[in-house]
Design a protein around this motif. Sequence first.
Motif, PDB file in Angstrom:
ATOM      1  N   GLY A  18      45.527 -53.513 -93.310  1.00 48.69           N
ATOM      2  CA  GLY A  18      45.937 -52.167 -92.955  1.00 48.69           C
ATOM      3  C   GLY A  18      46.052 -51.941 -91.462  1.00 48.69           C
ATOM      4  N   GLU A  21      46.923 -46.074 -90.115  1.00 47.56           N
ATOM      5  CA  GLU A  21      47.477 -45.152 -91.097  1.00 47.56           C
ATOM      6  C   GLU A  21      46.869 -45.332 -92.482  1.00 47.56           C
ATOM      7  N   LYS A  22      46.669 -46.583 -92.888  1.00 48.50           N
ATOM      8  CA  LYS A  22      46.197 -46.856 -94.254  1.00 48.50           C
ATOM      9  C   LYS A  22      45.625 -48.262 -94.331  1.00 48.50           C
ATOM     10  N   PHE A  24      44.761 -51.152 -97.501  1.00 48.72           N
ATOM     11  CA  PHE A  24      44.872 -51.433 -98.929  1.00 48.72           C
ATOM     12  C   PHE A  24      44.293 -52.807 -99.236  1.00 48.72           C
ATOM     13  N   GLU A 126      47.438 -47.875-102.959  1.00 48.15           N
ATOM     14  CA  GLU A 126      46.332 -46.927-102.835  1.00 48.15           C
ATOM     15  C   GLU A 126      45.601 -47.122-101.512  1.00 48.15           C
ATOM     16  N   ASP A 127      45.281 -46.011-100.855  1.00 47.16           N
ATOM     17  CA  ASP A 127      44.580 -46.062 -99.575  1.00 47.16           C
ATOM     18  C   ASP A 127      43.103 -46.388 -99.802  1.00 47.16           C
ATOM     19  N   THR A 129      40.890 -46.846 -97.176  1.00 47.44           N
ATOM     20  CA  THR A 129      40.223 -46.680 -95.883  1.00 47.44           C
ATOM     21  C   THR A 129      38.738 -46.406 -96.054  1.00 47.44           C
TER      22      THR A 129
END
Length: 199
Positions: A18, A21-22, A24, A126-127, A129
């Motif tokens: 990632g 921003e995100k 995954f 799907e995030d 984080t």
Amino acid sequence: VEIRGLLPAGSAIAVLLGNDEKVFVIQMDPAMGPVIDAALRGLPKDRPQTHDLMGLVFKGFGITIDRVVITALRLSTFLARIVLRQENQLGTKLVALDARPSDCLALAAAAKRPIFVARSLFDEVEDMTNVLANFQKLRAAQEAAESESEDDDDDDEDEGEGETPSGKPPQSSPWHAEAHPPPPGPPRPPPASPPTPRR
């Protein structure tokens, strides 16, 4: 994107990819965990392993890794491509080859080359984080506990033997957290669309 961490996930290894921003997850064969970890940390090896041999072959023929791209997710399987560059007196040649994400990431980590994700795929995954944040907190707690343990051992050595203590290396890789619960499985496949590289 960058490799942000490696976590055990049952019978697989979860690679956290990632940027700001995100983040995954890609799950892959657990045997690839130590390979990618060693490449990230630049650990020396007694003899070349498979991915080291591939890198030596590339070097011998004047080929470099331009970039790797995670392109799509089909039937719960991530797809990727590795882009190779060769320059000679005739000019520059680029070749894109289909490859497993695990092989792409291992080679990119060893050669310190950029990793991209198709924009359509990046928007759909799907995030995770929060998983990365929990991983980092756990690692910080483990390192603090190891540091306290080393300080206690050093104090014991001072009192018992009167010798100057020496630091001990951490016993676990900074990329692994055995106590962390496995992250969720891979997301549902995104709708098919032409990939646009996203770093």
